[in-house]
Structures are given as structure tokens and as C-alpha cells.
Design an enzyme around this catalytic site. Structure first.
Site, PDB file in Angstrom:
ATOM      1  N   ASP A 141       0.839  -1.195   0.000  1.00 33.87           N
ATOM      2  CA  ASP A 141       0.000   0.000   0.000  1.00 33.87           C
ATOM      3  C   ASP A 141       0.874   1.245   0.000  1.00 33.87           C
ATOM      4  O   ASP A 141       1.638   1.475   0.937  1.00 33.87           O
ATOM      5  CB  ASP A 141      -0.901   0.001   1.242  1.00 33.87           C
ATOM      6  CG  ASP A 141      -1.796   1.238   1.307  1.00 33.87           C
ATOM      7  OD1 ASP A 141      -2.963   1.133   0.898  1.00 33.87           O
ATOM      8  OD2 ASP A 141      -1.314   2.299   1.756  1.00 33.87           O
ATOM      9  N   TYR A 167       2.885   9.939  -0.647  1.00 39.93           N
ATOM     10  CA  TYR A 167       4.015   9.406   0.109  1.00 39.93           C
ATOM     11  C   TYR A 167       5.334   9.644  -0.631  1.00 39.93           C
ATOM     12  O   TYR A 167       6.398   9.474  -0.051  1.00 39.93           O
ATOM     13  CB  TYR A 167       3.868   7.898   0.345  1.00 39.93           C
ATOM     14  CG  TYR A 167       2.655   7.474   1.127  1.00 39.93           C
ATOM     15  CD1 TYR A 167       1.845   8.385   1.809  1.00 39.93           C
ATOM     16  CD2 TYR A 167       2.293   6.127   1.184  1.00 39.93           C
ATOM     17  CE1 TYR A 167       0.719   7.970   2.515  1.00 39.93           C
ATOM     18  CE2 TYR A 167       1.186   5.707   1.892  1.00 39.93           C
ATOM     19  CZ  TYR A 167       0.402   6.630   2.541  1.00 39.93           C
ATOM     20  OH  TYR A 167      -0.711   6.211   3.241  1.00 39.93           O
ATOM     21  N   LYS A 219      -2.885   5.907  -4.025  1.00 41.09           N
ATOM     22  CA  LYS A 219      -3.942   6.860  -3.694  1.00 41.09           C
ATOM     23  C   LYS A 219      -3.697   8.199  -4.371  1.00 41.09           C
ATOM     24  O   LYS A 219      -2.547   8.581  -4.621  1.00 41.09           O
ATOM     25  CB  LYS A 219      -4.009   7.068  -2.173  1.00 41.09           C
ATOM     26  CG  LYS A 219      -4.044   5.781  -1.369  1.00 41.09           C
ATOM     27  CD  LYS A 219      -4.036   6.059   0.116  1.00 41.09           C
ATOM     28  CE  LYS A 219      -3.688   4.811   0.896  1.00 41.09           C
ATOM     29  NZ  LYS A 219      -2.262   4.475   0.869  1.00 41.09           N
ATOM     30  N   HIS A 252      -7.634   9.693  -1.475  1.00 39.91           N
ATOM     31  CA  HIS A 252      -6.925   9.617  -0.198  1.00 39.91           C
ATOM     32  C   HIS A 252      -7.702  10.276   0.948  1.00 39.91           C
ATOM     33  O   HIS A 252      -7.721   9.756   2.067  1.00 39.91           O
ATOM     34  CB  HIS A 252      -5.546  10.263  -0.344  1.00 39.91           C
ATOM     35  CG  HIS A 252      -4.535   9.730   0.615  1.00 39.91           C
ATOM     36  ND1 HIS A 252      -3.188   9.748   0.374  1.00 39.91           N
ATOM     37  CD2 HIS A 252      -4.671   9.155   1.839  1.00 39.91           C
ATOM     38  CE1 HIS A 252      -2.542   9.213   1.399  1.00 39.91           C
ATOM     39  NE2 HIS A 252      -3.421   8.850   2.304  1.00 39.91           N
ATOM     40  N   LEU A 296      -1.728  -0.328  14.586  1.00 40.68           N
ATOM     41  CA  LEU A 296      -1.150  -0.512  15.915  1.00 40.68           C
ATOM     42  C   LEU A 296      -1.163   0.784  16.713  1.00 40.68           C
ATOM     43  O   LEU A 296      -0.520   0.893  17.762  1.00 40.68           O
ATOM     44  CB  LEU A 296       0.293  -1.029  15.789  1.00 40.68           C
ATOM     45  CG  LEU A 296       0.476  -2.305  14.963  1.00 40.68           C
ATOM     46  CD1 LEU A 296       1.943  -2.644  14.814  1.00 40.68           C
ATOM     47  CD2 LEU A 296      -0.298  -3.470  15.569  1.00 40.68           C
ATOM     48  N   ILE A 313      -2.861  -2.970   7.148  1.00 35.30           N
ATOM     49  CA  ILE A 313      -1.597  -2.653   6.471  1.00 35.30           C
ATOM     50  C   ILE A 313      -0.577  -2.087   7.466  1.00 35.30           C
ATOM     51  O   ILE A 313      -0.265  -0.892   7.448  1.00 35.30           O
ATOM     52  CB  ILE A 313      -1.806  -1.679   5.289  1.00 35.30           C
ATOM     53  CG1 ILE A 313      -2.731  -0.518   5.683  1.00 35.30           C
ATOM     54  CG2 ILE A 313      -2.360  -2.431   4.083  1.00 35.30           C
ATOM     55  CD1 ILE A 313      -2.778   0.596   4.643  1.00 35.30           C
ATOM     56  N   LYS A 355       2.927  -1.006   9.082  1.00 31.77           N
ATOM     57  CA  LYS A 355       4.140  -0.462   8.492  1.00 31.77           C
ATOM     58  C   LYS A 355       5.324  -0.753   9.412  1.00 31.77           C
ATOM     59  O   LYS A 355       5.214  -0.582  10.636  1.00 31.77           O
ATOM     60  CB  LYS A 355       4.003   1.044   8.297  1.00 31.77           C
ATOM     61  CG  LYS A 355       5.300   1.735   7.891  1.00 31.77           C
ATOM     62  CD  LYS A 355       5.437   3.098   8.542  1.00 31.77           C
ATOM     63  CE  LYS A 355       6.845   3.625   8.371  1.00 31.77           C
ATOM     64  NZ  LYS A 355       6.977   5.000   8.894  1.00 31.77           N
ATOM     65  N   SER A 356       6.431  -1.177   8.851  1.00 35.19           N
ATOM     66  CA  SER A 356       7.678  -1.288   9.589  1.00 35.19           C
ATOM     67  C   SER A 356       8.826  -1.269   8.589  1.00 35.19           C
ATOM     68  O   SER A 356       8.658  -1.680   7.435  1.00 35.19           O
ATOM     69  CB  SER A 356       7.734  -2.587  10.412  1.00 35.19           C
ATOM     70  OG  SER A 356       8.974  -2.676  11.097  1.00 35.19           O
ATOM     71  N   VAL A 357       9.969  -0.791   9.036  1.00 34.83           N
ATOM     72  CA  VAL A 357      11.181  -0.879   8.222  1.00 34.83           C
ATOM     73  C   VAL A 357      12.177  -1.834   8.872  1.00 34.83           C
ATOM     74  O   VAL A 357      13.299  -1.986   8.381  1.00 34.83           O
ATOM     75  CB  VAL A 357      11.829   0.511   8.011  1.00 34.83           C
ATOM     76  CG1 VAL A 357      10.907   1.401   7.191  1.00 34.83           C
ATOM     77  CG2 VAL A 357      12.170   1.177   9.336  1.00 34.83           C
TER      78      VAL A 357
END
Length: 283
Positions: free
Chosen positions: A49, A54, A79, A112, A194, A232, A234-236
Site C-alpha cells: 500500500d 508518500y 492513492k 486519499h 497498531l 496494512i 508499516k515497519s522498516v
């Protein structure tokens, strides 16, 4: 690694199936996005996503090319920027996103934000209907639409959105918006699932996680999955990326679901869709 076949698919109202757990890339710099997405694909994700706002669609596209996976194996959402609303601007913005992603077809294209102060989201949706009719987008939907925005869209246009992507996490559940979305036959997709990490330290979440020998993030993501939402995270961080999709080997009891349900405190983290009007263009 989780096998992609372990991840359930949510069937949208037009018959398109989307993997229920995907990777969000909000605020991931473009030059880091390719690696981020490649790590996710290696961990078993098949749903990515992104958004024009972004500024990392090109990084997503680079990862798709480098993965060696067939394009049909990966579900890609992007989006429309707020500043590109309107019929013709939306059509051009879609072409820009398609070029940045280097794809022929976008799996899911979303408005969006409604930006009600501009009063362009109905006109914008008509451009989305054209993209959908032309086969350029497999599914079209919205993000951050409140019940009144949805009601107007349903009354004045022809295609029912496939998805409404909204902020949902244990301390901000938007129950009225979720109910209106589902009542219209639209799938709910949770972003900031989260609570941007803020919900991980709650004792009720910790108790559920300890009971199953999983992380607090896994406990919350399992709560979302059992609630039927597309999600969805998100983490790196490669370990967290892998853990966030590994939520299919355990199940929360009704009591555990209720304990997390009870955390709702109207703690919005993002902007208010009723008033948000930023363009998403660089300052």
C-alpha cells in the site's frame, strides 16, 4: 517466512480478492522503499500500500521489478493526492502514479481524503469510475471517508467503492464509520493498525500477547484479522516486518477480542477527515 497462501484473501464487492495483511509504506523515504518492499515480499507479503502523497511509488515499482515475481502475484494500492482532486486532474494523476509504479494496471486506487471544503470528491469519483470502466484500475475505493461522505457518494454516483481505508486501532475504532462502510457493502481497511505503536503497551494487549506467546503487535493484528478488516502495518525493521504477517497460527478467544474492543477511547492520531484540507504537495 509466511507462505503467501496462508494469508486469507478478502473478496471485495466487485469480486477482486485482496490479501488481508499488507505492508504500508507511509513515511518511508523513496530511496529506502525498494529495500523495505523487497524485505516484505521475501517475508510472504503480496499486498503493498502506497500513495502519490508518500512520494515513494517509484521505490515500490523498483521492488516489484526486482522481485522476480509475476505482476499478478502482487496486489498494489495507491492513492490520489488531495491537490489532484477533480475530473481531469485525477485522470492525469493516475497516469503519473502508473508511470512511477511502472505498472499497466493498479489493483486498487483510492481517493486519499474527501477534503469536503473543496467539494470535489464526487467529481473525482466520476474520474475513478472511468478508470475502473477502462480497466486501468481493478478496484476503486476511498480513504478517510466518514458516513456522510459515503452517503453522498452512494447517492450521486454509480460505482460503490470497494474499500474505505480508515484509521482503526484498539484505542480508536471508528465504530460508526466502520458500520456505515460495511452496511454499504464496502470493505474496511485499517491504517495505523497498531496506533503508531501507542497501543502496544496497554496491559490488556500485553495479557493477550502473553497468553499466546506472541508479540503485542501480533495480538493486535490478529484482532484486526478476526474482525474481518484488511490491515496494512508499516515497519522498516526486517524482524518486525516478518512478525507482522505471522498472525495465522493462533486465534483470540471471544473474551480476548472483547478485552481489546473495550480499549476504544476515541484517541484519533491522524487528521480529522471532516476538516483536513492539505494538498499533499511539498511545501
Amino acid at each position: 517466512m509466511v507462505s503467501p497462501s496462508q494469508v486469507p484473501g478478502v473478496v471485495l464487492n466487485n469480486g477482486v480478492t485482496v490479501p488481508q495483511v499488507g505492508l504500508g509504506v507511509f513515511k518511508v523515504p523513496d530511496d529506502a522503499t525498494q529495500q523495505n518492499v523487497e524485505q516484505a515480499l521475501e517475508a510472504g507479503y503480496r499486498h503493498i500500500d502506497t500513495a502519490a502523497g508518500y512520494y515513494n511509488e517509484a521505490g515500490v515499482g523498483a521492488a516489484l521489478r526486482a522481485s522476480g515475481l509475476h505482476r499478478d502475484e502482487i496486489f498494489v494500492t495507491t492513492k490520489l493526492r488531495n491537490g489532484d482532486q477533480g475530473f481531469e486532474p485525477a485522470l492525469q494523476a493516475f497516469e503519473d502514479s502508473r508511470e512511477a509504479l511502472d505498472v499497466e494496471v493498479v489493483d486498487l486506487y483510492l481517493i486519499h481524503w474527501p477534503v469536503p471544503s473543496k467539494d470535489l470528491y464526487v467529481e473525482t469519483w466520476r474520474a475513478f469510475e472511468k478508470l475502473y470502466a477502462d480497466g486501468a484500475a481493478r478496484a476503486i475505493g476511498v480513504s478517510n471517508f466518514l458516513p456522510d461522505h459515503l452517503a453522498r457518494l452512494l447517492a450521486e454516483t454509480d460505482v460503490v467503492p470497494a474499500v474505505n481505508q480508515v484509521e482503526v486501532h484498539p484505542t480508536y475504532q471508528q465504530r460508526a464509520t466502520q458500520a456505515a462502510t460495511l452496511a454499504a457493502g464496502i470493505a474496511v481497511e485499517a491504517y495505523s493498525p497498531l496506533g503508531r505503536g501507542a497501543d502496544l503497551d496497554h496491559p490488556a494487549v500485553a495479557a493477550v500477547a502473553a497468553a499466546h506467546g506472541v508479540t503485542p503487535a501480533q495480538a493486535i493484528l490478529r484482532w484486526h484479522v478476526q474482525g474481518g478488516r484488511i490491515v496494512i502495518p508499516k515497519s522498516v525493521n526486517p524482524e518486525r516486518i516478518a512478525a507482522n504477517i505471522d498472525v495465522f497460527g493462533f486465534e483470540l478467544s471471544a473474551e480476548e477480542v472483547a478485552a481489546i474492543d473495550a480499549l476504544d477511547s476515541d484517541a484519533r492520531l491522524g487528521s480529522d477527515p471532516a476538516t483536513a484540507a492539505f494538498s499533499q504537495y511539498p511545501a
